[in-house]
Design an enzyme around this catalytic site. Structure first.
Site, mmCIF file in Angstrom:
data_model
loop_
_atom_site.group_PDB
_atom_site.id
_atom_site.type_symbol
_atom_site.label_atom_id
_atom_site.label_comp_id
_atom_site.label_asym_id
_atom_site.label_seq_id
_atom_site.Cartn_x
_atom_site.Cartn_y
_atom_site.Cartn_z
ATOM 1 C CB THR A 9 -10.582 -12.881 -1.639
ATOM 2 O OG1 THR A 9 -10.828 -11.930 -2.684
ATOM 3 C CG2 THR A 9 -11.578 -14.032 -1.728
ATOM 4 N N GLY A 10 -8.505 -11.157 0.166
ATOM 5 C CA GLY A 10 -7.556 -10.034 0.248
ATOM 6 C C GLY A 10 -8.007 -9.008 1.273
ATOM 7 N N GLY A 14 -5.615 -2.552 2.501
ATOM 8 C CA GLY A 14 -6.269 -1.732 1.477
ATOM 9 C C GLY A 14 -7.789 -1.811 1.446
ATOM 10 C CB ILE A 15 -10.100 -2.007 -1.480
ATOM 11 C CG1 ILE A 15 -9.636 -0.701 -2.153
ATOM 12 C CG2 ILE A 15 -11.584 -2.245 -1.727
ATOM 13 C CD1 ILE A 15 -9.615 -0.726 -3.677
ATOM 14 N N GLY A 16 -9.819 -4.285 0.785
ATOM 15 C CA GLY A 16 -10.402 -5.447 1.469
ATOM 16 C C GLY A 16 -10.528 -5.209 2.963
ATOM 17 C CE1 TYR A 153 -4.959 -4.666 -11.246
ATOM 18 C CE2 TYR A 153 -5.759 -2.851 -12.601
ATOM 19 C CZ TYR A 153 -5.720 -3.519 -11.378
ATOM 20 O OH TYR A 153 -6.446 -3.036 -10.308
HETATM 21 P P1 NAP Z 1 -3.489 -3.892 -1.902
HETATM 22 O O1 NAP Z 1 -3.532 -2.832 -0.870
HETATM 23 O O2 NAP Z 1 -2.235 -4.158 -2.652
HETATM 24 O O3 NAP Z 1 -4.027 -5.253 -1.241
HETATM 25 C C1 NAP Z 1 -4.114 -6.407 -2.018
HETATM 26 C C2 NAP Z 1 -4.783 -7.493 -1.211
HETATM 27 O O4 NAP Z 1 -4.901 -8.663 -2.057
HETATM 28 C C3 NAP Z 1 -3.971 -7.907 0.013
HETATM 29 O O5 NAP Z 1 -4.853 -8.119 1.087
HETATM 30 C C4 NAP Z 1 -3.320 -9.226 -0.439
HETATM 31 O O6 NAP Z 1 -3.136 -10.130 0.632
HETATM 32 C C5 NAP Z 1 -4.387 -9.777 -1.355
HETATM 33 N N1 NAP Z 1 -3.854 -10.783 -2.285
HETATM 34 C C6 NAP Z 1 -2.993 -10.616 -3.320
HETATM 35 N N2 NAP Z 1 -2.736 -11.811 -3.916
HETATM 36 C C7 NAP Z 1 -3.454 -12.747 -3.228
HETATM 37 C C8 NAP Z 1 -3.631 -14.149 -3.359
HETATM 38 N N3 NAP Z 1 -2.999 -14.835 -4.322
HETATM 39 N N4 NAP Z 1 -4.444 -14.781 -2.489
HETATM 40 C C9 NAP Z 1 -5.099 -14.104 -1.523
HETATM 41 N N5 NAP Z 1 -4.976 -12.767 -1.347
HETATM 42 C C10 NAP Z 1 -4.162 -12.093 -2.190
HETATM 43 O O7 NAP Z 1 -4.576 -3.595 -3.042
HETATM 44 P P2 NAP Z 1 -5.921 -2.733 -3.043
HETATM 45 O O8 NAP Z 1 -5.607 -1.429 -3.636
HETATM 46 O O9 NAP Z 1 -6.581 -2.826 -1.733
HETATM 47 O O10 NAP Z 1 -6.725 -3.544 -4.142
HETATM 48 C C11 NAP Z 1 -7.818 -4.394 -3.827
HETATM 49 C C12 NAP Z 1 -8.526 -4.713 -5.129
HETATM 50 O O11 NAP Z 1 -8.974 -3.495 -5.742
HETATM 51 C C13 NAP Z 1 -7.639 -5.394 -6.161
HETATM 52 O O12 NAP Z 1 -8.377 -6.355 -6.865
HETATM 53 C C14 NAP Z 1 -7.249 -4.250 -7.086
HETATM 54 O O13 NAP Z 1 -6.909 -4.700 -8.370
HETATM 55 C C15 NAP Z 1 -8.506 -3.426 -7.067
HETATM 56 N N6 NAP Z 1 -8.310 -2.035 -7.448
HETATM 57 C C16 NAP Z 1 -7.455 -1.232 -6.762
HETATM 58 C C17 NAP Z 1 -7.299 0.089 -7.179
HETATM 59 C C18 NAP Z 1 -6.371 1.031 -6.484
HETATM 60 O O14 NAP Z 1 -6.139 2.136 -7.030
HETATM 61 N N7 NAP Z 1 -5.825 0.723 -5.340
HETATM 62 C C19 NAP Z 1 -8.008 0.563 -8.271
HETATM 63 C C20 NAP Z 1 -8.859 -0.286 -8.942
HETATM 64 C C21 NAP Z 1 -9.011 -1.585 -8.519
HETATM 65 P P3 NAP Z 1 -1.716 -10.409 1.371
HETATM 66 O O15 NAP Z 1 -1.061 -9.087 1.587
HETATM 67 O O16 NAP Z 1 -2.144 -11.081 2.625
HETATM 68 O O17 NAP Z 1 -0.936 -11.341 0.493
#
Ligand code: NAP
Length: 245
Positions: A9-10, A14-16, A153
């Protein structure tokens, strides 16, 4: 070619996205979920398909149960089953606790906790039938230690850790491993809105002296999803550069 299929998912950013690339390199079939970033998801899918991956790209808001169920059914029909679920989609928001509105609170819970519930609930019947499966929930260091101005969060991410541990116990007898990855500060869009001072502070609190890359998190996710992790369940792996030890 790996015969296993993973739903991420997602996966549009980013990480996904990094996780999708690493799974693709290992030959897994991919169900790439996105919500708003259609162009990015299609571009990723096109690139991975060109290099030989079998990909289903699927738009769904993971906070909506029906959309999740439709996505899982489509994925199961396309690939014949889903072996691995990565609940990665997430949102963040910096806000004083007293200024978080009930709608903002609900949104955080629904995109994080409800979504993990809907996704696990949808993929589990197939995994239980096959007596094999892997689930990885993406939490955060803030779910372990709490973050000021991110109480919703932190609460939601802590819930995923509880869910990981309880589900791991319930699903162990079905040979399904459930683990959690709790990243530290990672260089993605999620942190791109942080002001330079906050970025510097977070980096200086990280013993490794830098942000992590999304690929460094993806490596942990792919490992926990592999056969190498068959005896690991209910654990929290935190790629965080030493921020939380
Ligand atoms: P990101 O770059 O902001 O990407 C977020 C992803 O989540 C996007 O692909 C977005 O899809 C998707 N998303 C958001 N709401 C959604 C929904 N309702 N349904 C389906 N997809 C949804 O974030 P990231 O940093 O890669 O984070 C990925 C995960 O790691 C998250 O759970 C975040 O909390 C966790 N995390 C991140 C960090 C960090 O420092 N970056 C640290 C700890 C944990 P669309 O753009 O297509 O809407």
């Amino acid at each position: 070619m790996n015969s296993k299929t993973v739903l991420i998912t997602g996966a549009s950013r980013g990480i996904g996205k990094a996780t999708a690339e690493l799974f693709a390199r290992e030959g897994y079939g991919l169900i790439l979920n996105y919500n708003n970033s259609k162009e990015k998801a299609l571009k990723l899918s096109e690139r991975l398909t060109k290099t030989g991956s079998k990909v289903l790209v699927y738009q769904a808001d993971v906070s909506k149960q029906q959309q999740v169920e439709n996505m899982v059914s489509a994925g199961e029909s396309f690939f014949g089953g889903i072996d691995i679920l990565i609940c990665n989609a997430g949102i963040s928001q910096q806000q004083l606790f007293t200024e978080i509105t009930p709608d903002e609170w609900r949104k955080m819970m629904s995109v994080t906790v409800d979504a993990a519930f809907y996704c696990c609930r949808a993929v589990l019947p197939g995994m239980i039938r096959r007596k094999k499966g892997k689930i990885v929930l993406i939490s955060s260091i803030w779910g372990i230690v709490g973050a000021s101005c991110e109480v919703h969060y932190s609460t939601a991410k802590a819930a995923l850790i509880g869910m990981t541990k309880a589900l791991a116990k319930e699903l162990g007898p079905s040979n399904i491993q459930v683990n959690c990855v709790a990243p530290g500060i990672i260089d993605t869009d999620m942190n791109s809105t942080l002001d330079i001072k906050t970025r510097r502070e977070l980096i200086s609190e990280t013993p490794m002296g830098r942000m992590g890359s999304p690929y460094e998190v993806a490596e942990s996710i792919v490992f926990l999803s592999s056969d190498k992790a068959d005896f690991i369940t209910g654990q929290v792996l935190s790629p965080n550069g030493g921020f939380v030890i």
